[in-house]
Design a protein around this motif. Structure first.
Motif, PDB file in Angstrom:
ATOM      1  N   GLU A   1     135.629   2.573 108.299  1.00 41.96           N
ATOM      2  CA  GLU A   1     135.000   3.775 108.841  1.00 41.96           C
ATOM      3  C   GLU A   1     135.646   4.183 110.164  1.00 41.96           C
ATOM      4  OE1 GLU A   1     130.810   4.120 109.012  1.00 41.96           O
ATOM      5  OE2 GLU A   1     130.475   3.268 107.027  1.00 41.96           O
ATOM      6  N   GLN A   2     136.118   3.201 110.911  1.00 42.37           N
ATOM      7  CA  GLN A   2     136.798   3.511 112.174  1.00 42.37           C
ATOM      8  C   GLN A   2     138.257   3.912 111.954  1.00 42.37           C
ATOM      9  OE1 GLN A   2     135.732   0.588 115.522  1.00 42.37           O
ATOM     10  NE2 GLN A   2     135.087  -0.538 113.689  1.00 42.37           N
ATOM     11  N   LYS A   3     138.736   3.698 110.696  1.00 42.90           N
ATOM     12  CA  LYS A   3     140.151   3.977 110.369  1.00 42.90           C
ATOM     13  C   LYS A   3     141.096   3.254 111.326  1.00 42.90           C
ATOM     14  CE  LYS A   3     139.581   8.470 108.073  1.00 42.90           C
ATOM     15  NZ  LYS A   3     138.138   8.390 107.872  1.00 42.90           N
ATOM     16  N   ASP A   4     140.708   2.017 111.650  1.00 47.03           N
ATOM     17  CA  ASP A   4     141.510   1.219 112.588  1.00 47.03           C
ATOM     18  C   ASP A   4     142.403   0.266 111.782  1.00 47.03           C
ATOM     19  OD1 ASP A   4     142.473  -0.601 114.526  1.00 47.03           O
ATOM     20  OD2 ASP A   4     140.764  -0.149 115.821  1.00 47.03           O
ATOM     21  N   LEU A   5     143.654   0.687 111.570  1.00 41.67           N
ATOM     22  CA  LEU A   5     144.570  -0.084 110.732  1.00 41.67           C
ATOM     23  C   LEU A   5     144.910  -1.441 111.341  1.00 41.67           C
ATOM     24  CD1 LEU A   5     147.032   2.748 109.640  1.00 41.67           C
ATOM     25  CD2 LEU A   5     144.929   1.985 108.537  1.00 41.67           C
ATOM     26  N   VAL A   6     145.004  -1.501 112.662  1.00 47.73           N
ATOM     27  CA  VAL A   6     145.325  -2.761 113.332  1.00 47.73           C
ATOM     28  C   VAL A   6     144.202  -3.772 113.127  1.00 47.73           C
ATOM     29  CG1 VAL A   6     145.756  -3.863 115.560  1.00 47.73           C
ATOM     30  CG2 VAL A   6     146.775  -1.634 115.053  1.00 47.73           C
ATOM     31  N   LYS A   7     142.972  -3.320 113.278  1.00 49.64           N
ATOM     32  CA  LYS A   7     141.837  -4.232 113.111  1.00 49.64           C
ATOM     33  C   LYS A   7     141.681  -4.658 111.651  1.00 49.64           C
ATOM     34  CE  LYS A   7     139.036  -2.873 117.096  1.00 49.64           C
ATOM     35  NZ  LYS A   7     137.745  -2.281 117.554  1.00 49.64           N
ATOM     36  N   ILE A   8     141.954  -3.732 110.723  1.00 48.38           N
ATOM     37  CA  ILE A   8     141.849  -4.086 109.304  1.00 48.38           C
ATOM     38  C   ILE A   8     142.849  -5.180 108.969  1.00 48.38           C
ATOM     39  CG2 ILE A   8     142.228  -3.271 106.946  1.00 48.38           C
ATOM     40  CD1 ILE A   8     141.157  -0.554 107.812  1.00 48.38           C
ATOM     41  N   ARG A   9     144.092  -4.995 109.408  1.00 49.12           N
ATOM     42  CA  ARG A   9     145.102  -6.003 109.097  1.00 49.12           C
ATOM     43  C   ARG A   9     144.780  -7.331 109.776  1.00 49.12           C
ATOM     44  NH1 ARG A   9     151.668  -5.585 108.752  1.00 49.12           N
ATOM     45  NH2 ARG A   9     151.127  -3.875 107.340  1.00 49.12           N
ATOM     46  N   GLY A  10     144.335  -7.267 111.016  1.00 51.20           N
ATOM     47  CA  GLY A  10     143.962  -8.494 111.727  1.00 51.20           C
ATOM     48  C   GLY A  10     142.803  -9.204 111.045  1.00 51.20           C
ATOM     49  N   PHE A  11     141.828  -8.431 110.587  1.00 50.27           N
ATOM     50  CA  PHE A  11     140.677  -8.999 109.881  1.00 50.27           C
ATOM     51  C   PHE A  11     141.130  -9.687 108.595  1.00 50.27           C
ATOM     52  CE2 PHE A  11     137.562  -8.088 106.452  1.00 50.27           C
ATOM     53  CZ  PHE A  11     136.551  -8.952 106.852  1.00 50.27           C
ATOM     54  N   LEU A  12     141.971  -9.016 107.816  1.00 48.42           N
ATOM     55  CA  LEU A  12     142.438  -9.588 106.556  1.00 48.42           C
ATOM     56  C   LEU A  12     143.276 -10.840 106.789  1.00 48.42           C
ATOM     57  CD1 LEU A  12     143.383  -6.311 104.657  1.00 48.42           C
ATOM     58  CD2 LEU A  12     141.371  -7.755 104.283  1.00 48.42           C
TER      59      LEU A  12
END
Length: 415
Positions: free
Chosen positions: A251-262
Motif C-alpha cells: 500500500e505504501q508502494k515502498d519497493l525497498v521495504k518490500i525487498r528488505g521484508f522478503l
C-alpha cells in the motif's frame, strides 16, 4: 445471594448482565446430509450419523467445518446442531469443562451468543457450578464475534472481580483482536497496555492483532514498530503477520521495504505462501515492475528451503502472464522453458490461453506450433483451449491447422 457459593454468584452475575444487554471427510458427508434434511429431522439425523457399527458414538470429525458449512446454507439448522451437542453433554452428565468451552467456541464461530449463554448456564448442573477462565474466555469470544461488546466487557469485569477466574493473557488478546478488527486504534492499544500492565508478556496473538489493526488503519509505522519488537523478542511471525506486513508495504508502494521484508523472510527460512505470491504478482504487474518479479523468482529458487513448489509455480505463471500480455514473445518463451525445467508447470488452462492469445496477436504461428509441442507432455489442453486454437486459426485462414486441432480434440475425447 449471601448463602450462594462464589461460583454460583458468578453465574448469576453474568446471566443478569447478559439479560440486560440482550433484549469436507466425514464432517463433509454429515454436513451434506444435514443440508438436505428438513429442519424437523436434523437431530434425528445427527443421532443416526454419529453412532458407529458398535453402537458407540463416533464424533471423530471436525465440528468446526461441519457447522461452518451448515450455517452457510441454513443458520437455523446450525443452531439445532449446537443444541443437539449440548443435549448430549447434559444427558451424559459430562464433567469435562473443555467440551463445554469448545461448544461455546463453536457458538462464536457462527455468531450465536444466545446459544453460547445456554451452554454456559447449563454447565452449572453438570459441572458443579465451577466455570474456569477458559470457559469465560470462550464466552467472551462468542459475544465479541457478534460485536456484542457490552456483554463481553461485563464478563471481563466479572472475571476481574473474581478471586478464582481472573483474566488470562488470552482474555486480553480477544479484546485487542476485536478492536483491531473494528479499526479502533485507541481501544486496541489501550487493551494492549492493560495486558502488559497486568504482568503478561506480549505474544504472537497480540502482535498479530496489533499489526493487522495498524495496517487496516494505515498506521504503517506502528505496524513496523510492532513487527520489529516481535523479531527482537524472537517470536516467529505467523502467516497473518506476514500477510499484513506485505499488504502494508504494498500500500505504501515502498519497493525497498518490500525487498528488505522478503529478504528477511527468506533468511529466516519462513515460507512465502500462495497469498503472498498472488499479492506480489498483482502489485508488480500493476506497476509493470517485472524486474522485481524476476528478483523474487530468483530469490525463491536460490533459497528453496521450505518453499512450496506451488508458490514458485505461481510466480512463474505470473511472469509468463505478464510477458504474454505485453506480447514479449522472447521473454515469454524463455520463462516457459525455465518454469518447466525447474519442475513447475502451468497452474490452469487460463495461463496457457494467455500464451496462445499472445502468439495469435503476433501472428507467430510457427512459434505457436513449437510451444504446443513443447508443453504437450506436461499439460493437457482444456476444451476451451482447443476452441481458442480453432477460432484463432480460422481468423488467420489456416484451415489445415483447424482440421488438425479438431482431429486432436476428437482423439482426446476417445481416450
Amino acid at each position: 445471594m449471601g448463602g450462594l457459593s462464589p461460583a454460583k454468584r458468578l453465574y448469576q452475575t453474568i446471566i443478569h448482565q447478559y439479560s440486560r444487554t440482550i433484549n469436507c471427510n466425514s464432517s463433509n458427508h454429515l454436513a451434506q446430509r444435514l443440508i438436505q434434511e428438513p429442519i424437523s429431522r436434523i437431530k434425528t439425523t445427527l443421532d443416526s450419523e454419529t453412532v458407529n457399527k458398535s453402537g458407540d458414538e463416533n464424533l471423530e470429525f471436525s465440528w468446526d467445518s461441519l457447522l461452518t458449512c451448515v450455517h452457510h446454507h441454513s443458520p437455523p439448522k446450525a443452531q439445532l446442531v449446537l443444541e443437539w451437542r449440548l443435549e448430549k453433554l447434559l444427558k451424559e452428565k459430562e464433567k469435562n469443562e473443555n467440551l463445554y468451552s469448545d461448544l461455546i467456541h463453536l457458538c462464536g464461530k457462527i455468531h450465536d451468543p444466545q446459544t453460547a449463554m445456554r451452554v454456559f448456564t447449563s454447565m452449572e448442573s453438570n459441572h458443579g457450578g465451577k466455570p474456569s477462565s477458559n470457559v469465560l474466555d470462550a464466552l467472551i469470544s462468542a459475544h465479541l464475534s457478534s460485536n456484542n461488546m457490552v456483554t463481553a466487557l461485563s464478563i471481563f469485569e466479572t472475571m476481574q472481580n473474581s478471586d478464582d477466574y481472573k483474566p488470562t493473557a488470552h482474555t486480553y488478546n480477544l479484546f485487542i483482536s476485536a478492536f483491531a478488527n473494528l479499526g479502533n486504534s485507541k481501544a486496541m492499544l489501550a487493551w494492549y497496555s492493560a495486558k502488559i500492565a497486568s504482568g503478561f508478556l506480549a505474544d504472537l496473538d497480540a502482535y498479530g492483532a496489533l499489526i493487522l489493526g495498524s495496517v487496516k488503519l494505515k498506521r504503517f509505522e506502528d505496524a513496523e514498530k510492532f513487527y520489529g519488537e516481535m523479531l527482537e523478542a524472537r517470536i516467529k511471525p505467523n502467516a497473518v503477520v506476514l500477510h499484513s506486513m506485505l499488504v502494508g508495504f504494498c500500500e505504501q508502494k515502498d519497493l525497498v521495504k518490500i525487498r528488505g521484508f522478503l529478504k528477511g523472510v527468506l533468511e529466516h527460512k519462513w515460507r512465502i505462501d500462495g497469498y503472498m505470491a498472488e499479492k506480489l504478482i498483482g502489485f508488480y504487474c500493476e506497476l509493470k515492475l517485472v524486474e522485481e518479479m524476476e528478483w523474487v523468482l530468483v530469490a525463491l529458487t536460490e533459497t528453496n528451503h521450505n518453499q512450496d513448489l506451488d508458490t514458485v509455480s505461481q510466480i512463474h505463471n505470473g511472469l509468463i502472464r505478464f510477458y504474454a500480455k505485453l506480447d514479449r514473445l522472447d521473454d515469454m518463451e524463455y520463462s516457459v522453458g525455465r518454469m518447466l525445467k525447474q519442475g513447475a508447470s502451468f497452474r490452469s488452462h487460463k495461463d496457457v490461453e494467455n500464451v496462445l492469445c499472445s502468439y495469435f496477436r503476433a501472428g507467430a504461428y510457427d512459434r505457436l506450433d513449437v510451444f504446443l509441442e513443447f508443453i504437450k507432455d506436461s499439460h493437457e489442453l482444456a476444451r476451451s483451449s482447443y476452441e481458442l486454437l480453432v477460432a484463432g486459426y480460422r481468423r488467420a485462414g489456416l484451415c489445415e491447422k483447424v482440421d488438425l486441432v479438431i482431429k486432436d480434440l476428437e482423439t482426446q475425447r476417445k481416450e
